[in-house]
Design an enzyme around this catalytic site. Structure first.
Site, PDB file in Angstrom:
ATOM      1  N   GLU A 243       0.831  -1.218   0.000  1.00  0.00           N
ATOM      2  CA  GLU A 243       0.000   0.000   0.000  1.00  0.00           C
ATOM      3  C   GLU A 243       0.854   1.251   0.000  1.00  0.00           C
ATOM      4  O   GLU A 243       2.029   1.245   0.370  1.00  0.00           O
ATOM      5  CB  GLU A 243      -0.913   0.024   1.222  1.00  0.00           C
ATOM      6  CG  GLU A 243      -0.169   0.137   2.548  1.00  0.00           C
ATOM      7  CD  GLU A 243      -1.088   0.157   3.761  1.00  0.00           C
ATOM      8  OE1 GLU A 243      -1.551   1.240   4.132  1.00  0.00           O
ATOM      9  OE2 GLU A 243      -1.316  -0.939   4.343  1.00  0.00           O
ATOM     10  N   GLY A 261      -6.774  -5.697   8.158  1.00  0.00           N
ATOM     11  CA  GLY A 261      -7.604  -6.889   8.095  1.00  0.00           C
ATOM     12  C   GLY A 261      -6.948  -7.871   7.146  1.00  0.00           C
ATOM     13  O   GLY A 261      -6.746  -7.545   5.975  1.00  0.00           O
ATOM     14  N   ALA A 411       1.345  -7.461  13.091  1.00  0.00           N
ATOM     15  CA  ALA A 411      -0.107  -7.637  12.999  1.00  0.00           C
ATOM     16  C   ALA A 411      -0.773  -6.557  13.833  1.00  0.00           C
ATOM     17  O   ALA A 411      -0.203  -6.057  14.806  1.00  0.00           O
ATOM     18  CB  ALA A 411      -0.512  -9.028  13.503  1.00  0.00           C
ATOM     19  N   GLY A 412      -1.987  -6.211  13.434  1.00  0.00           N
ATOM     20  CA  GLY A 412      -2.741  -5.184  14.143  1.00  0.00           C
ATOM     21  C   GLY A 412      -3.422  -5.761  15.373  1.00  0.00           C
ATOM     22  O   GLY A 412      -4.218  -6.706  15.275  1.00  0.00           O
ATOM     23  N   LYS A 429       2.139 -13.292   6.618  1.00  0.00           N
ATOM     24  CA  LYS A 429       2.767 -12.155   5.937  1.00  0.00           C
ATOM     25  C   LYS A 429       4.222 -12.462   5.576  1.00  0.00           C
ATOM     26  O   LYS A 429       4.693 -12.107   4.486  1.00  0.00           O
ATOM     27  CB  LYS A 429       2.673 -10.910   6.818  1.00  0.00           C
ATOM     28  CG  LYS A 429       1.250 -10.381   6.949  1.00  0.00           C
ATOM     29  CD  LYS A 429       1.147  -9.252   7.956  1.00  0.00           C
ATOM     30  CE  LYS A 429      -0.259  -8.678   7.997  1.00  0.00           C
ATOM     31  NZ  LYS A 429      -0.432  -7.662   9.056  1.00  0.00           N
TER      32      LYS A 429
END
Length: 440
Positions: A243, A261, A411-412, A429
């Site tokens: 992104e 997400g 990670a969130g 990931k």
């Protein structure tokens, strides 16, 4: 056409990633930054000058002369002014390429107590040579005729070459107690200290890495929004960015693309479809994404003309290598008196790589991630001569210095997070890079 720009030699390049990897591996053009955008690829090399910014000093170099001084205020403003000073020295506006470390954000968020005077913040360079590949072929600028012939020969030889052989890496050992750190962050969130934080873990590699070869093999197996390959300031890195952190085009339109997400991808149609359905219906993932979009919208609104910020493609699903994400696009038109660097300053670091609220999230990162992130979750930056700017988020990447090579993923974390699931997300990931590491 400038006196140093060579005529266009149109070539049909079937594998731009192989071409760029070949130029980097040739080791004939000094330091370099390779950057892939949707409309083409650029290899920028052999710096005429550059900027190094750390917490204690700004160093600018032009024509072999380096000037060092202390600095204060905003690092974004400092870089903007330093680029202007290099333009004055060169007598013309030139493009710049480089990287910005995660720790760059400590100033705008007032958490500088975690830094020391030598903490790297950013490095930019002004290239002598640029090689562009797009639908029109190959264009070389700044090189001598002999270098131009060499560049075309390297590109031609790269086409159809066999892919390198990988030395896959085991990413499952939890040597940094990631799950324990996630549990501690969940407790802080449930106590009301903040809403979200992205915690990460570092995976050290037991051997030196061929970074250009890793880039080529990894790019053949990834679907990034942008990609990069660089050797600058003692750091080698290659990555497949999912992104944008920030883009400001010549029409002064500011764009950011929050992805938050995550589910695995690439396990077969049935498994991928099931994971997508689960992603779109998981309350934890939806909340994580929605608050990220809300934050990004507010950040763009702070530098945009009133009424121009908007959200499009809300909660679309985008595949990025070994994972799929919920994604949205947020845009606005830069307000009068605001610069591209102002936009980057408010959007950096990406909300999807830091936390919410950002200050408290970043404070948690500094406390709970233990070691400096550096380029991880920072940005690779490209600045055009017109002042347009693009900064792509550095995730799904490999890094190497004289001290070794490593991977990193995060990670969130929100109040509903489960440590075991967040650890699994980091493995998913890391699967975008770990299977494609090429030993040096």
């Amino acid at each position: 056409m400038s006196s140093t720009e060579q005529p266009v030699r149109v070539e049909y390049v079937t594998d731009p990633a192989a071409a760029m990897s070949s130029l980097a591996a040739a080791d004939r053009f000094g330091e370099y930054v390779m950057y892939e955008q949707p409309d083409g690829w650029v290899f920028a090399a052999d710096p005429l000058g550059g900027i190094e910014l750390d917490a204690g000093e700004l160093r600018t170099t032009w024509a072999g002369e380096t000037t060092a001084r202390a600095w204060s205020g905003s690092p974004a403003d400092t870089l903007d002014a330093a680029l202007a000073s290099l333009a004055d020295l060169s007598g013309e506006e030139r493009g710049a390429y480089g990287w910005i470390a995660f720790e760059f954000c400590a100033y705008s968020l007032d958490v500088t107590s975690y830094l020391n005077q030598r903490t790297p913040l950013a490095q930019l360079m002004i290239p002598r040579i640029e090689v562009r590949i797009d639908g029109g072929g190959v264009r070389v600028s700044g090189a001598t005729p002999a270098e131009t012939c060499d560049i075309h020969d390297l590109i031609a030889a790269s086409q159809g070459a066999v892919l390198p052989t990988a030395h896959p890496v085991d990413v499952r050992p939890d040597v940094t107690d990631y799950q324990g750190r996630v549990a501690a962050a969940v407790a802080e969130i449930q106590a009301g200290e903040y809403q979200k934080v992205i915690l990460s873990r570092k995976v050290a590699l037991p051997f030196p890495v061929d970074v250009p070869a890793t880039y080529r093999l990894g790019r053949a197996n990834n679907t990034p929004a942008r990609s990069f390959l660089l050797r600058l300031g003692g750091l080698e890195a290659a990555g497949f960015s999912p992104e944008l952190v920030a883009s400001v085009d010549d029409a002064r339109v500011v764009t950011t693309e929050p992805l938050a997400g995550t589910r695995a991808f690439g396990l077969g149609t049935q498994a991928d479809d099931a994971a997508r359905a689960d992603l779109l219906s998981d309350p934890k993932e939806i909340v994580e994404h929605a608050i990220s979009v809300q934050t990004s919208f507010a950040e763009i609104a702070s530098v945009a003309e009133i009424g121009t910020p908007s959200v499009s493609d809300f909660m679309a699903v985008r595949e990025r290598g070994s994972v799929q994400h919920l994604a949205s696009t947020v845009r606005g038109t830069l307000a009068a008196g605001r610069s591209s660097w102002d936009a980057l300053d408010v959007l950096f670091p990406s909300v999807t790589a830091s936390g919410i609220p950002k200050r408290e999230g970043v404070d948690s990162v500094f406390r709970n991630d233990h070691d400096p992130r550096g380029l991880y979750s920072g940005a690779v930056v490209r600045v055009s001569p017109s002042g347009a700017l693009e900064a792509t988020l550095v995730l799904r990447a490999i890094y190497q210095t004289g001290e070794g090579a490593w991977l990193r993923a995060g990670a969130g974390i929100v109040s509903q997070s489960k440590p075991e699931r967040e650890f699994e997300e980091t493995c998913e990931k890391l699967g975008s890079v770990a299977p494609y590491v090429v030993r040096g």
